[in-house]
Design a protein around this motif. Structure first.
Motif, PDB file in Angstrom:
ATOM      1  N   GLU A 136      37.563  38.829  39.434  1.00 30.39           N
ATOM      2  CA  GLU A 136      38.034  39.152  40.789  1.00 30.39           C
ATOM      3  C   GLU A 136      38.110  37.882  41.639  1.00 30.39           C
ATOM      4  OE1 GLU A 136      36.576  43.360  42.317  1.00 30.39           O
ATOM      5  OE2 GLU A 136      34.941  42.355  41.244  1.00 30.39           O
ATOM      6  N   ALA A 149      38.695  34.862  40.418  1.00 36.37           N
ATOM      7  CA  ALA A 149      39.887  34.139  39.949  1.00 36.37           C
ATOM      8  C   ALA A 149      41.157  34.792  40.499  1.00 36.37           C
ATOM      9  CB  ALA A 149      39.913  34.107  38.426  1.00 36.37           C
ATOM     10  N   ALA A 150      41.182  36.133  40.516  1.00 34.26           N
ATOM     11  CA  ALA A 150      42.365  36.851  41.002  1.00 34.26           C
ATOM     12  C   ALA A 150      42.641  36.513  42.462  1.00 34.26           C
ATOM     13  CB  ALA A 150      42.169  38.366  40.842  1.00 34.26           C
ATOM     14  N   GLU A 151      41.593  36.510  43.277  1.00 33.12           N
ATOM     15  CA  GLU A 151      41.764  36.213  44.696  1.00 33.12           C
ATOM     16  C   GLU A 151      42.266  34.784  44.880  1.00 33.12           C
ATOM     17  OE1 GLU A 151      41.606  38.125  47.251  1.00 33.12           O
ATOM     18  OE2 GLU A 151      41.690  36.616  48.846  1.00 33.12           O
ATOM     19  N   GLU A 156      43.905  32.878  42.762  1.00 35.72           N
ATOM     20  CA  GLU A 156      45.269  32.674  42.268  1.00 35.72           C
ATOM     21  C   GLU A 156      46.289  33.386  43.160  1.00 35.72           C
ATOM     22  OE1 GLU A 156      44.955  33.758  38.120  1.00 35.72           O
ATOM     23  OE2 GLU A 156      43.636  32.047  37.706  1.00 35.72           O
ATOM     24  N   HIS A 157      45.898  34.526  43.715  1.00 34.76           N
ATOM     25  CA  HIS A 157      46.779  35.258  44.618  1.00 34.76           C
ATOM     26  C   HIS A 157      47.033  34.428  45.879  1.00 34.76           C
ATOM     27  CE1 HIS A 157      47.644  39.002  47.230  1.00 34.76           C
ATOM     28  NE2 HIS A 157      48.671  38.784  46.464  1.00 34.76           N
ATOM     29  N   ARG A 214      49.402  31.536  45.235  1.00 38.89           N
ATOM     30  CA  ARG A 214      50.808  31.940  45.239  1.00 38.89           C
ATOM     31  C   ARG A 214      51.321  32.118  46.656  1.00 38.89           C
ATOM     32  NH1 ARG A 214      54.484  31.510  41.128  1.00 38.89           N
ATOM     33  NH2 ARG A 214      53.824  32.590  39.263  1.00 38.89           N
ATOM     34  N   LEU A 215      50.513  32.797  47.498  1.00 41.79           N
ATOM     35  CA  LEU A 215      50.964  33.055  48.868  1.00 41.79           C
ATOM     36  C   LEU A 215      51.121  31.752  49.642  1.00 41.79           C
ATOM     37  CD1 LEU A 215      48.988  36.292  49.806  1.00 41.79           C
ATOM     38  CD2 LEU A 215      51.265  36.052  48.815  1.00 41.79           C
TER      39      LEU A 215
END
Lengths: 357, 357
Positions: free
Chosen positions: A166, A168-170, A172-173, A176-177
């Motif tokens: 989670e 890593a997901a945050e 990487e998200h 991108r933004l």
């Protein structure tokens, strides 16, 4: 291309086959996944396949483009061999497989098969890429600062109980933004005893109430890579843990302070290693101090023990000593540092004093 | 390892040097970024560096582990050469650079330098990896279904005005939350005229009110890659666009229907190509129909024109014809298909009829 042509002339080569994609991008701007570039003393031609017709026309500068059905490297070599007066073409033995060299030779006319392709003693293009120009430094600076903004964002997100994936997901998200083109390597999120894994990719493990957390990540911005590591503490660090952190930080700062044009890479490595040796942690520092970074996440020079390469102004290297105590914890702190004539310039100015969350 | 040892015996080799990391992982389970595996007829030993001491101990099965300071491949070759009666070791010429082969030979005792290292005529490990066992098929099925769930999620997210990178960010964020280890390649989000780029990575371009949108993405699950593409329409498609979509879909379904054990890869490619030829779109289909997928996103077999390799039960391939009309639009539809004795089994059952959003 001008600097490369001077190198070709000096090496007595009629041309150079360039197949390593970051080298192709560096020389002519093409970002596709299949290409070979032929550079001769007078011209340059890039070969790619039909998937890239539109993209190549839009991106490629300083070279003609030819769309081919068969392997681009074979086409590149045949084209160079067909130029008037062509006698030899260099290839990079570190980027050419044994099988590919056989195929390339077989594609040549019989009279050239033995003599035309010549291994270059040093990687000509990677040597050019070592020293970044002003434009590259600007991009690397922007990439590094995007990394710092991401770390700052993550400080507000981290809490015990989250899964590493989670985190890593945050990260990487948000990357991108922020406009990142992608991540420059698999994001490392290693918490608690897993922080003792130098390359612990994010897993389903949950962040502990008390323990270290290492974040090692990088983004890609205009093709260039950022790379930074911070290790934070969840809860309040024990005295032994804090001491270890201070030792790694002192080692990291000592190596950063050693960075300047003219110094050998091995001396920078030793600056970090000596501090950890004095702290009784020599055996826990199991890797090199750093590496060059640019279009690739790992490129020359290597900042390791005994390396004789001298830093030059315009190089960008990571400085990332770490210690790993199996079953207990690990700590790594990493900055990107640009080499100047007057010392190193840290491109990743996020705080380094121990953060307890 | 048993099957590999039989191949070694048949080829008359004392051992095999394995340096391609997906091959190393396949044979002994190690997932780190630096390793070489030496397989002899009686034993196997994996060499890595100090960063991976803990990880190698936890992961490696069916091989001893040795932590080394210098290059793992050199250590592996020296170890094989030191075994009693060792005469030859195979290496994969497609995975060994010219420079690395020189270094490996120089590290051998003089009496073995010319004769010990022998190129294997076909990639022994990659040949084993062609046919997936039950466990691998289960993982690939799970990976493919995660892809389908992601596509389903994205259908609720897509709307005109979003930046392509926002679409990629959402997709990758959801992938992580679903438990993906990472993406198997740079996510392709290509909207409007950009859909005519077969490999259009996400950019800051905004999704149009009216036009095609191609999503081509894959996740990594337990080391294995998924890969799928869907092209949807924002708004209502014009008759010409709908016709083109129907042609690509017919081509894709024709190729999927051609998949079965015993068929040549070239015949599967032709099944798609013939449909697009009949539709007058032959020139717009600028790439191969598909490729094998497993531990790597692109692996053997290649499903392209004229390929004589025959499909075998247990292979998993992509079927992904596409058309690209520069300045107008592009369309690609891709499934993962497992080969069985009784036909192809589609692993990515997301809807394929034209979706207008």
């Amino acid at each position: 291309m001008g600097a490369l042509r001077r190198k070709l002339a000096r090496a007595g080569l009629s041309g150079l086959l360039v197949t390593h994609l970051p080298d192709v991008r560096y020389l002519c701007g093409f970002t596709g996944s299949s290409a070979a570039l032929a550079v001769t003393r007078r011209s340059a031609r890039m070969f790619t396949d039909g998937r890239y017709t539109t993209q190549a026309a839009a991106e490629v500068k300083a070279a003609q483009v030819e769309i081919v059905g068969r392997g681009p490297a074979i086409s590149a070599v045949q084209w160079m061999a067909a130029q008037a007066g062509a006698e030899t073409a260099g290839f990079d033995p570190a980027r050419t497989t044994v099988a590919e060299l056989t195929r390339l030779k077989e594609a040549l006319p019989a009279r050239l098969r033995r003599t035309f392709l010549t291994p270059v003693p040093a990687p000509l293009v990677e040597t050019l890429r070592l020293v970044k120009d002003e434009d590259e430094l600007r991009i690397l600076r922007e990439a590094a600062l995007m990394g710092c903004r991401l770390f700052d964002h993550m400080l507000g997100f981290l809490r015990p109980g989250l899964m590493e994936v989670e985190v890593a997901a945050e990260l990487e998200h948000q990357a991108r933004l922020m406009g990142a083109e992608g991540m420059s390597f698999d994001t490392i999120v290693a918490s608690g005893p897993r922080s003792a894994l130098p390359h612990g990719r994010a897993t389903a493990a949950r962040l502990p109430r008390r323990g270290f957390l290492t974040l090692d990540f990088g983004i890609i911005h205009e093709g260039y890579c950022s790379d930074m590591t911070r290790t934070v503490y969840l809860g309040t660090a024990k005295p032994k843990e804090r001491q270890a952190y201070e030792a790694v930080l002192a080692a990291q700062e000592s190596a950063v302070a050693a960075v300047t044009a003219g110094v050998k890479c091995g001396e920078v490595d030793e600056a970090a290693r000596a501090v950890l040796r004095d702290a009784g942690l020599a055996d826990a520092f199991t890797h090199s101090t750093g590496h060059g970074v640019g279009l690739e996440i790992h490129e020359a020079p290597r900042v390791g023990a005994g390396q004789a390469t001298r830093l030059q102004a315009g190089m960008v290297v990571t400085i990332e000593p770490g210690i790993y105590l199996e079953g207990e914890f690990g700590i790594r702190i990493e900055d990107m540092v640009a080499v100047t004539r007057h010392g190193g310039q840290v491109l990743t100015p996020s705080p380094k004093a121990l953060i307890e969350l």
